[in-house]
Design a protein around this motif. Structure first.
Motif, PDB file in Angstrom:
ATOM      1  N   MET A   1       2.081   1.161  -5.689  1.00 14.49           N
ATOM      2  CA  MET A   1       2.142   1.164  -4.228  1.00 14.49           C
ATOM      3  C   MET A   1       2.786  -0.147  -3.768  1.00 14.49           C
ATOM      4  O   MET A   1       2.336  -1.227  -4.116  1.00 14.49           O
ATOM      5  CB  MET A   1       0.732   1.303  -3.635  1.00 14.49           C
ATOM      6  N   ARG A   2       3.848  -0.030  -2.966  1.00 13.72           N
ATOM      7  CA  ARG A   2       4.575  -1.210  -2.539  1.00 13.72           C
ATOM      8  C   ARG A   2       3.850  -1.957  -1.427  1.00 13.72           C
ATOM      9  O   ARG A   2       3.158  -1.353  -0.596  1.00 13.72           O
ATOM     10  CB  ARG A   2       5.966  -0.820  -2.024  1.00 13.72           C
ATOM     11  N   THR A   3       4.045  -3.257  -1.409  1.00 10.65           N
ATOM     12  CA  THR A   3       3.548  -4.080  -0.309  1.00 10.65           C
ATOM     13  C   THR A   3       4.467  -3.871   0.884  1.00 10.65           C
ATOM     14  O   THR A   3       5.690  -3.815   0.746  1.00 10.65           O
ATOM     15  CB  THR A   3       3.554  -5.559  -0.714  1.00 10.65           C
ATOM     16  N   HIS A   4       3.868  -3.753   2.069  1.00 14.80           N
ATOM     17  CA  HIS A   4       4.685  -3.546   3.259  1.00 14.80           C
ATOM     18  C   HIS A   4       5.527  -4.780   3.563  1.00 14.80           C
ATOM     19  O   HIS A   4       5.054  -5.918   3.481  1.00 14.80           O
ATOM     20  CB  HIS A   4       3.815  -3.201   4.465  1.00 14.80           C
ATOM     21  N   SER A   5       6.786  -4.520   3.930  1.00 10.13           N
ATOM     22  CA  SER A   5       7.726  -5.558   4.325  1.00 10.13           C
ATOM     23  C   SER A   5       8.095  -5.336   5.786  1.00 10.13           C
ATOM     24  O   SER A   5       7.700  -4.335   6.401  1.00 10.13           O
ATOM     25  CB  SER A   5       8.988  -5.490   3.467  1.00 10.13           C
ATOM     26  N   LYS A   6       8.869  -6.237   6.341  1.00  8.23           N
ATOM     27  CA  LYS A   6       9.336  -6.071   7.708  1.00  8.23           C
ATOM     28  C   LYS A   6      10.130  -4.777   7.838  1.00  8.23           C
ATOM     29  O   LYS A   6      10.008  -4.037   8.830  1.00  8.23           O
ATOM     30  CB  LYS A   6      10.200  -7.277   8.104  1.00  8.23           C
ATOM     31  N   GLU A   7      10.909  -4.479   6.834  1.00 12.25           N
ATOM     32  CA  GLU A   7      11.730  -3.267   6.862  1.00 12.25           C
ATOM     33  C   GLU A   7      10.881  -2.006   6.853  1.00 12.25           C
ATOM     34  O   GLU A   7      11.096  -1.090   7.657  1.00 12.25           O
ATOM     35  CB  GLU A   7      12.683  -3.252   5.668  1.00 12.25           C
ATOM     36  N   THR A   8       9.899  -1.937   5.952  1.00 11.97           N
ATOM     37  CA  THR A   8       9.060  -0.735   5.885  1.00 11.97           C
ATOM     38  C   THR A   8       8.207  -0.604   7.139  1.00 11.97           C
ATOM     39  O   THR A   8       7.977   0.505   7.635  1.00 11.97           O
ATOM     40  CB  THR A   8       8.159  -0.743   4.638  1.00 11.97           C
ATOM     41  N   ASP A  10       8.991  -1.661  10.173  1.00 11.62           N
ATOM     42  CA  ASP A  10       9.867  -1.252  11.281  1.00 11.62           C
ATOM     43  C   ASP A  10      10.181   0.239  11.239  1.00 11.62           C
ATOM     44  O   ASP A  10      10.371   0.873  12.279  1.00 11.62           O
ATOM     45  CB  ASP A  10      11.172  -2.045  11.248  1.00 11.62           C
ATOM     46  N   HIS A  11      10.255   0.815  10.038  1.00 12.15           N
ATOM     47  CA  HIS A  11      10.624   2.212   9.902  1.00 12.15           C
ATOM     48  C   HIS A  11       9.435   3.170  10.081  1.00 12.15           C
ATOM     49  O   HIS A  11       9.639   4.381  10.169  1.00 12.15           O
ATOM     50  CB  HIS A  11      11.289   2.463   8.540  1.00 12.15           C
ATOM     51  N   LEU A  12       8.244   2.625  10.136  1.00 13.10           N
ATOM     52  CA  LEU A  12       7.073   3.474  10.329  1.00 13.10           C
ATOM     53  C   LEU A  12       6.922   3.873  11.793  1.00 13.10           C
ATOM     54  O   LEU A  12       7.125   3.065  12.690  1.00 13.10           O
ATOM     55  CB  LEU A  12       5.805   2.743   9.885  1.00 13.10           C
ATOM     56  N   THR A  13       6.538   5.115  12.024  1.00 11.83           N
ATOM     57  CA  THR A  13       6.157   5.574  13.354  1.00 11.83           C
ATOM     58  C   THR A  13       4.629   5.594  13.439  1.00 11.83           C
ATOM     59  O   THR A  13       3.946   5.581  12.403  1.00 11.83           O
ATOM     60  CB  THR A  13       6.686   6.985  13.615  1.00 11.83           C
ATOM     61  N   PRO A  14       4.070   5.659  14.646  1.00 12.13           N
ATOM     62  CA  PRO A  14       2.610   5.782  14.752  1.00 12.13           C
ATOM     63  C   PRO A  14       2.056   6.987  14.009  1.00 12.13           C
ATOM     64  O   PRO A  14       0.997   6.911  13.387  1.00 12.13           O
ATOM     65  CB  PRO A  14       2.396   5.897  16.262  1.00 12.13           C
ATOM     66  N   ASP A  15       2.780   8.101  14.048  1.00 10.39           N
ATOM     67  CA  ASP A  15       2.306   9.300  13.346  1.00 10.39           C
ATOM     68  C   ASP A  15       2.312   9.101  11.827  1.00 10.39           C
ATOM     69  O   ASP A  15       1.397   9.555  11.130  1.00 10.39           O
ATOM     70  CB  ASP A  15       3.170  10.499  13.715  1.00 10.39           C
ATOM     71  N   SER A  46       2.456 -13.958   0.451  1.00 11.90           N
ATOM     72  CA  SER A  46       2.201 -15.395   0.617  1.00 11.90           C
ATOM     73  C   SER A  46       3.065 -16.022   1.708  1.00 11.90           C
ATOM     74  O   SER A  46       2.701 -17.037   2.297  1.00 11.90           O
ATOM     75  CB  SER A  46       2.420 -16.132  -0.713  1.00 11.90           C
ATOM     76  N   THR A  47       4.208 -15.419   1.993  1.00  8.97           N
ATOM     77  CA  THR A  47       5.106 -15.993   3.004  1.00  8.97           C
ATOM     78  C   THR A  47       5.107 -15.215   4.317  1.00  8.97           C
ATOM     79  O   THR A  47       5.799 -15.585   5.262  1.00  8.97           O
ATOM     80  CB  THR A  47       6.550 -16.044   2.466  1.00  8.97           C
ATOM     81  N   GLY A  48       4.334 -14.131   4.392  1.00  9.10           N
ATOM     82  CA  GLY A  48       4.274 -13.348   5.621  1.00  9.10           C
ATOM     83  C   GLY A  48       3.532 -12.052   5.421  1.00  9.10           C
ATOM     84  O   GLY A  48       3.333 -11.607   4.295  1.00  9.10           O
ATOM     85  N   GLN A  49       3.109 -11.452   6.526  1.00  9.06           N
ATOM     86  CA  GLN A  49       2.366 -10.193   6.471  1.00  9.06           C
ATOM     87  C   GLN A  49       2.966  -9.202   7.447  1.00  9.06           C
ATOM     88  O   GLN A  49       3.398  -9.573   8.540  1.00  9.06           O
ATOM     89  CB  GLN A  49       0.887 -10.420   6.792  1.00  9.06           C
ATOM     90  N   PHE A  50       2.969  -7.931   7.044  1.00 10.56           N
ATOM     91  CA  PHE A  50       3.547  -6.873   7.867  1.00 10.56           C
ATOM     92  C   PHE A  50       2.653  -5.633   7.834  1.00 10.56           C
ATOM     93  O   PHE A  50       3.077  -4.558   7.411  1.00 10.56           O
ATOM     94  CB  PHE A  50       4.965  -6.544   7.388  1.00 10.56           C
ATOM     95  N   PRO A  51       1.399  -5.776   8.282  1.00  6.38           N
ATOM     96  CA  PRO A  51       0.472  -4.645   8.249  1.00  6.38           C
ATOM     97  C   PRO A  51       0.914  -3.537   9.196  1.00  6.38           C
ATOM     98  O   PRO A  51       1.604  -3.789  10.192  1.00  6.38           O
ATOM     99  CB  PRO A  51      -0.853  -5.261   8.696  1.00  6.38           C
ATOM    100  N   PHE A  52       0.509  -2.309   8.896  1.00  9.60           N
ATOM    101  CA  PHE A  52       0.916  -1.163   9.706  1.00  9.60           C
ATOM    102  C   PHE A  52      -0.184  -0.666  10.636  1.00  9.60           C
ATOM    103  O   PHE A  52       0.080   0.123  11.551  1.00  9.60           O
ATOM    104  CB  PHE A  52       1.391  -0.014   8.808  1.00  9.60           C
ATOM    105  N   LYS A 104       1.363  -0.291  14.009  1.00  8.21           N
ATOM    106  CA  LYS A 104       1.765   0.948  14.675  1.00  8.21           C
ATOM    107  C   LYS A 104       0.606   1.778  15.210  1.00  8.21           C
ATOM    108  O   LYS A 104       0.821   2.742  15.942  1.00  8.21           O
ATOM    109  CB  LYS A 104       2.574   1.820  13.703  1.00  8.21           C
ATOM    110  N   ILE A 105      -0.607   1.428  14.818  1.00  8.21           N
ATOM    111  CA  ILE A 105      -1.748   2.249  15.206  1.00  8.21           C
ATOM    112  C   ILE A 105      -2.985   1.376  15.348  1.00  8.21           C
ATOM    113  O   ILE A 105      -3.167   0.410  14.598  1.00  8.21           O
ATOM    114  CB  ILE A 105      -1.979   3.366  14.158  1.00  8.21           C
ATOM    115  N   ILE A 106      -3.801   1.697  16.344  1.00  9.71           N
ATOM    116  CA  ILE A 106      -5.128   1.098  16.497  1.00  9.71           C
ATOM    117  C   ILE A 106      -6.149   2.204  16.303  1.00  9.71           C
ATOM    118  O   ILE A 106      -6.085   3.240  16.973  1.00  9.71           O
ATOM    119  CB  ILE A 106      -5.325   0.456  17.887  1.00  9.71           C
ATOM    120  N   VAL A 107      -7.064   1.998  15.376  1.00  9.67           N
ATOM    121  CA  VAL A 107      -8.136   2.960  15.144  1.00  9.67           C
ATOM    122  C   VAL A 107      -9.468   2.289  15.461  1.00  9.67           C
ATOM    123  O   VAL A 107      -9.765   1.204  14.947  1.00  9.67           O
ATOM    124  CB  VAL A 107      -8.153   3.459  13.686  1.00  9.67           C
TER     125      VAL A 107
END
Length: 207
Positions: A1-8, A10-15, A46-52, A104-107
């Motif tokens: 399972m890949r770690t989320h990056s800025k690119e991944t 950005d490409h995610l939608t809320p759905d 270690s240099t940044g986080q991009f949670p979804f 992208k989502i608040i639960v």
């Protein structure tokens, strides 16, 4: 399972973000885990986080969002407090998570057999806990179906209050944070509630 990056991210939608959480919970229920290297994720974040996702849940030891949604380091912002109640600091954290970092989502995640909900239903008063449980009182007041045994021993009543508490919290997020409300109106994020069953491990989303 890949770690989320800025690119991944950005490409995610809320759905899609919601589907990731659903799939993760399904793995959890089936006692499966995605193949991930946590030490590698330490290095990659270690240099940044991009949670979804941003998840407001209870501090209950059985409700770790990372575990029940089978997520790794850097995947979610986890906000935990007894009764998954809302306050100004939590709203500020949500605004940072969505507007600044880009989740992208608040639960809002409640759970069965919640000690805070039971305590509120029993009108417990103890030190600073009194003020916290008072924030659950509106959910108790809105529960109109239970006419007798309106206390923490009545599991149906407690479950009803739990669900109402989640829904009222979502209403307050929209009302009290213009930043978050605007992001939802623009379809940048999704806000929804859910309840975790401590007996089965399953999360039921309110949709």
């Amino acid at each position: 399972m890949r770690t989320h990056s800025k690119e991944t991210q950005d490409h995610l939608t809320p759905d899609l973000a919601l589907e990731i959480l659903k799939e993760g919970n399904q793995r959890f229920v089936n006692n499966l885990k995605a193949n991930r290297n946590l030490l590698q994720q330490v290095n990659e974040t270690s240099t940044g986080q991009f949670p979804f996702a941003t998840i407001l849940s209870c501090m209950d030891s059985r409700t770790s969002a990372e575990l029940i949604f089978d997520q790794g380091l850097g995947d979610i912002f986890s906000i935990r407090i007894a009764g998954n109640i809302l306050n100004e600091d939590i709203l500020g954290s949500m605004e940072f998570a969505t507007k600044v970092v880009g989740t992208k989502i608040i639960v809002v995640l409640g759970h069965t057999k919640c000690g805070a909900i039971v305590g509120a239903c029993n009108h417990v008063e103890m030190g600073n806990l009194t003020g916290l449980l008072a924030k659950i009182a509106p959910a108790i007041e809105q529960e109109k179906t239970t006419l007798v045994d309106r206390d923490g021993k009545n599991s149906a009543f407690v479950n009803n209050v739990t669900a109402i508490n989640v829904k009222l919290t979502i209403d307050r997020i929209r009302k009290e944070s213009q930043i978050v409300a605007d992001l939802e109106a623009e379809n940048v994020i999704k806000i929804l509630g859910a309840v975790y069953d401590v007996e089965t491990g399953k999360v039921d989303f309110f949709e």
